[in-house]
Each structure stands twice: as C-alpha cells, then as structure tokens.
Design a protein around this motif. Structure first.
Motif, mmCIF file in Angstrom:
data_model
loop_
_atom_site.group_PDB
_atom_site.id
_atom_site.type_symbol
_atom_site.label_atom_id
_atom_site.label_comp_id
_atom_site.label_asym_id
_atom_site.label_seq_id
_atom_site.Cartn_x
_atom_site.Cartn_y
_atom_site.Cartn_z
ATOM 1 N N UNK A 298 -20.341 29.944 5.021
ATOM 2 C CA UNK A 298 -19.748 29.489 6.304
ATOM 3 C C UNK A 298 -18.510 30.327 6.604
ATOM 4 N N UNK A 299 -17.688 30.543 5.573
ATOM 5 C CA UNK A 299 -16.442 31.294 5.779
ATOM 6 C C UNK A 299 -16.723 32.794 6.015
ATOM 7 N N UNK A 300 -17.686 33.353 5.261
ATOM 8 C CA UNK A 300 -18.057 34.757 5.514
ATOM 9 C C UNK A 300 -18.473 34.906 6.979
ATOM 10 N N UNK A 301 -19.288 33.945 7.447
ATOM 11 C CA UNK A 301 -19.828 34.042 8.807
ATOM 12 C C UNK A 301 -18.736 33.869 9.861
ATOM 13 N N UNK A 302 -17.839 32.900 9.663
ATOM 14 C CA UNK A 302 -16.814 32.689 10.704
ATOM 15 C C UNK A 302 -15.815 33.847 10.700
ATOM 16 N N UNK A 303 -15.465 34.356 9.517
ATOM 17 C CA UNK A 303 -14.579 35.534 9.461
ATOM 18 C C UNK A 303 -15.230 36.728 10.156
ATOM 19 N N UNK A 304 -16.534 36.948 9.851
ATOM 20 C CA UNK A 304 -17.235 38.113 10.411
ATOM 21 C C UNK A 304 -17.328 38.001 11.934
ATOM 22 N N UNK A 305 -17.566 36.800 12.438
ATOM 23 C CA UNK A 305 -17.672 36.606 13.893
ATOM 24 C C UNK A 305 -16.348 37.004 14.564
ATOM 25 N N UNK A 306 -15.229 36.544 13.996
ATOM 26 C CA UNK A 306 -13.910 36.876 14.590
ATOM 27 C C UNK A 306 -13.683 38.380 14.573
ATOM 28 N N UNK A 307 -14.038 39.002 13.442
ATOM 29 C CA UNK A 307 -13.800 40.443 13.295
ATOM 30 C C UNK A 307 -14.730 41.247 14.214
ATOM 31 N N UNK A 308 -15.994 40.817 14.311
ATOM 32 C CA UNK A 308 -16.941 41.530 15.193
ATOM 33 C C UNK A 308 -16.440 41.464 16.640
ATOM 34 N N UNK A 318 -16.653 52.676 18.788
ATOM 35 C CA UNK A 318 -17.704 53.085 19.738
ATOM 36 C C UNK A 318 -18.769 51.998 19.895
ATOM 37 N N UNK A 319 -19.259 51.479 18.765
ATOM 38 C CA UNK A 319 -20.265 50.400 18.828
ATOM 39 C C UNK A 319 -19.998 49.401 17.703
ATOM 40 N N UNK A 320 -20.354 48.157 17.963
ATOM 41 C CA UNK A 320 -20.269 47.124 16.913
ATOM 42 C C UNK A 320 -21.610 46.407 16.878
ATOM 43 N N UNK A 321 -22.174 46.274 15.673
ATOM 44 C CA UNK A 321 -23.466 45.579 15.551
ATOM 45 C C UNK A 321 -23.273 44.379 14.622
ATOM 46 N N UNK A 322 -23.440 43.188 15.183
ATOM 47 C CA UNK A 322 -23.343 41.946 14.398
ATOM 48 C C UNK A 322 -24.327 40.949 15.017
ATOM 49 N N UNK A 323 -25.175 40.310 14.200
ATOM 50 C CA UNK A 323 -26.218 39.438 14.780
ATOM 51 C C UNK A 323 -25.659 38.297 15.624
ATOM 52 N N UNK A 324 -24.394 37.938 15.404
ATOM 53 C CA UNK A 324 -23.787 36.839 16.170
ATOM 54 C C UNK A 324 -23.328 37.257 17.547
ATOM 55 N N UNK A 325 -23.268 38.561 17.808
ATOM 56 C CA UNK A 325 -22.852 39.025 19.143
ATOM 57 C C UNK A 325 -24.063 39.025 20.070
ATOM 58 N N UNK A 326 -23.859 38.585 21.317
ATOM 59 C CA UNK A 326 -24.991 38.568 22.259
ATOM 60 C C UNK A 326 -25.531 39.966 22.509
#
Ligand SMILES: Cc1ncc(COP(=O)(O)O)c(C=O)c1O
Length: 427
Positions: A298-308, A318-326
């Motif tokens: 849960x913490x890895x995911x919430x941290x990664x979402x904020x950072x992405x 230039x580009x960011x790829x994270x599955x949580x981004x639309x």
C-alpha cells in the motif's frame, strides 16, 4: 476438539489447515498461513530454521510415511513458506526455490520439455526436438521483459531446440497470429521490467488455452498483494521472492505457485535434478519479511503515485510511465487486474548528459540494480540491467538511452520528491 483433530491422519489435518487459511483475510494470511499451528512438534511462535540435509527415522515404515526425506526436495522451514505462498495466490501448491530466475527456468522447463521417467539409450535421440521439426516446442512472449528472462528465452532456449516468438502482447491480433498448435507456452511478465508495460492476463491466457497451451505469469513487480494471476487464468505463477515479497533486500529467492499435480512434478523431477534449492536461512528471512507485505505494498503504491504525478509535470522529464497514471496506455487493464498500481516507475530525461549528472545529484534515492526494497533504488537502464543488450535490442524493447527505472521505497514521500526535485532543478 484438539484431541479429535490429532486423531485425524496427517494429510487430512493439512487439508483442514489449508481450508482454514483460505478463509482468512489477506493480511491475516500473510501472518498465519503455513505457520499456524507450526511446527506441530514445538511451541515456537516463529518458524524455526531447519538447518539439516537429512531426516532420520526409527523404521522404514516411518520413513515411507513421512514426506521429509532429503532437503533438496523438502525442508520444514521452506514448507511453511510454500504453504503461505499457495494460500496468498489462491493456488493449490507452492514451491520456493533459490532465485526468481530458477523459478522461471523450472516452470518453463516443466511446460516445454517432456518428463522422462526411465530412459533407454536407444530412445535418447527422440529427446532432441531439432531432429523432429514437427515437435519443436514454441514459446510466445512479450518483446520486452527482465533481461535475465529475455536472455534465457532468446539465447538459451533456442539452443535447446525450443523456438521463441517475441511479439507485442498488448496487440491481441499479433498474439493470436503467433500461437499455433505447436505453441506450448505463453510467458507473460506484468508489469514488465523495465518499461512498466501492462499485459492483459485474462485475454492472453484465453488465447493460449484455446490452442491447448499453458500460460505462465511472472508476478514479481506486483506481488500477490496486488495481483493474483491464477484467478485471471494463468496456469502457473512465478515470483522473485528477492523483491517485494521479502522486501528487505537481504537475500535472494524465487517461487512457483499452481496446481498440486504440476507442482509435485516440478518439485520431485525438475528441482530434484536441477538442484536450485532455497536455503532454510533465506526462507526464514523471507518468512520474516512477508508478514508485512500487504502494508508495504500500500505504501509503495501511494508513494509511487505521488512521485509519478510529480515527475509527470516536471519539464526536465520527457516521459513518465506508471500504471496509475491515466496516460499509461494500459491504465484501464491495470485497473481491472490489479488492486493497486505498485511501486515501479519508468521515466526518461531529455539527454544522456543530463542523465549522468542527474544520477550523481541524487542522495536519498540509491543508485543500484534490483527493486522492491524498503529503500528507494534507481537504475539508469541502458548502463545497468540493459548493459548486456545490443543497442538494436534496447530499441526494439523501447528502452531509450535516457531511460530510468525507479523502485519507490517506503521512505517519506516528501523526502523522495525533494531529492528528485533538487537533482532535476540542477540540470
Ligand atoms: C520481473 C523479474 N523477474 C525475475 C527477476 C529475477 O529474480 P532473481 O534476481 O530473484 O533471480 C527479476 C529481477 O530483477 C525481475 O525483475
């Protein structure tokens, strides 16, 4: 009640226990499954480290009745981990082995190669599929994945008479075209290393099942806390326990989870002969780490979402790829098959010069290979895990010369963002 239970045969007691674990919530399973009550012979709260190679008995009857025989195939410390992993993945059985790569190779062999019980010398030639073009086993896989797996499937398996077909698994028409009656295996890694591609497990496994083949999913970047491929149609799941499942960066391990019959074959035939055994000490470390997997993911995911989100809007990125981004091309598939989006981000800067400088400016985020740790780790892909790939291979895998793979740890997100912002602003 305890007395009545003790009267039941061991196999029935094990089934009762497994049923009990299956009914528990995921976080309770992380703590109890495989370890409660364990071991039957002592009152130790924690599973002990069984540092032994052999098991000794008073009589041959006792020896035959007991499944502990030699530690290349079974050990009580590993038994607890195997049971826990099977429960977490909603699988019938689990098998922990020495590393993620060992798990991948053993699982693939079990699907691609024949199990030969007793070999008569004159039949040896039948085993070389090169001599029988109609019997060449085919593996279909994604164009990019972890470099170790890529090398195994691209360079080593063809030398063993196995044909590898690499396609874009996001294009289901391409997958359909690549599969024929000789295709024994579809191998999926999702999210895929290092580009964070997301593959539709349900759709792809249906395509291979329609043709009589099997589907293996490498679930390392998700862990069973956020993705359970067996429930989506996979036949076998492999995990590198080295990553999120252990989570503390202090040992290697791997696992295969799936149906009892296949796992029995892998344990007593493939592992027994190939010998990639997990040490009881490493199993104990992994058992210690796994108890907190749910909270950590849960913490890895919430941290990664904020950072992405931060990286996505920084003009030096230039580009960011994270599955949580639309903006992720398979965001909808990720939402469908994952409970959360995990801790892995891919991003690119604008120039190679900036990449070199950026790496040196980071402080809190450590530069190193591997992932899934409490500590945030970043790799400059083309010079780290991508170093063994030719530049044309990197291009075919969409790994540019300015690509970074960030494994977001469990630190305070503000400190991680400050670190990235400091470095990016100095470029
Ligand atoms: C997706 C994936 N699978 C397998 C492996 C290999 O695992 P191990 O290092 O435990 O052999 C890795 C390693 O990075 C990985 O990222």
């Amino acid at each position: 009640m305890v007395n009545q239970e003790n009267k039941k045969p061991k196999s029935e007691r094990e089934q009762d226990r497994q049923k009990k674990w299956e009914k528990l919530g995921f976080d309770t399973q992380l703590i109890s499954a495989g370890e409660d009550p364990y071991p039957e012979t002592s009152h130790s709260l924690r599973t002990p480290i069984y540092a032994t190679k052999s098991y000794v008995y008073d009589s041959l009857t006792q020896l035959v009745k007991n499944h502990y025989y030699y530690s290349r195939t079974e050990n009580p410390t590993l038994y607890a981990l195997d049971k826990k992993l099977a429960t977490l993945h909603k699988g019938e059985a689990g098998l922990s082995v020495a590393s993620g790569m060992a798990a991948i190779h053993l699982a693939c062999m079990s699907v691609l190669q024949e199990r030969v019980e007793r070999l008569r010398p004159r039949k040896v030639n039948n085993l070389y599929p090169q001599n029988h073009p109609n019997e060449i086993p085919i593996i279909v896989t994604h164009k990019n994945q972890y470099t170790g797996t890529y090398r195994l499937i691209t360079n080593i398996y063809p030398q063993m008479g196995i044909e590898t077909r690499k396609v874009n698994l996001n294009n289901l028409d391409e997958v359909k075209d690549a599969i024929d009656e000789q295709t024994k295996l579809l191998f999926i890694e999702t999210p895929a290393n290092p580009t964070v591609d997301i593959i539709d497990i349900k759709a792809c496994s249906k395509l291979i099942h329609d043709n009589g083949g099997k589907c293996i999913v490498d679930n390392t970047w998700a862990s069973p806390a956020i993705q359970k491929p067996l429930t989506l149609g996979a036949d076998l799941v492999v995990e590198s326990l080295t990553k999120y499942i252990n989570g503390h960066g202090d040992c290697l391990g791997g696992a295969i989870i799936g149906p009892k019959k296949e796992l029995r074959d892998i344990r007593y035939y493939w592992l027994e002969t190939q010998g990639a055994v997990l040490s009881p000490f490493n199993a104990w470390l992994i058992l210690r780490g796994i108890h907190t997997l749910g909270m950590r993911m849960k913490r890895h995911s919430s941290n990664a979402m904020e950072i992405a989100q931060f990286l996505n809007f920084h003009d030096k990125v230039k580009t960011t790829v994270y599955p949580g981004l639309e903006s992720h091309p398979a965001h909808e598939i990720a939402k469908k098959q994952m409970n959360d989006f995990g801790g892995m981000i891919g991003f690119e800067l604008h120039s190679v010069d900036e990449c070199n400088k950026f790496i040196e400016l980071l402080d809190q985020i450590k530069v190193g290979v591997s992932l899934g740790d409490v500590t945030s780790l970043i790799e400059y892909t083309s010079l780290m895990t991508g170093i063994d790939l030719a530049s044309w291979e990197r291009r075919s895998m969409n790994i540019s010369d300015t690509h970074f793979r960030l494994s977001v740890g469990l630190e305070d997100p503000k400190d991680l963002i400050d670190d990235l912002e400091d470095a990016l602003n100095q470029l």
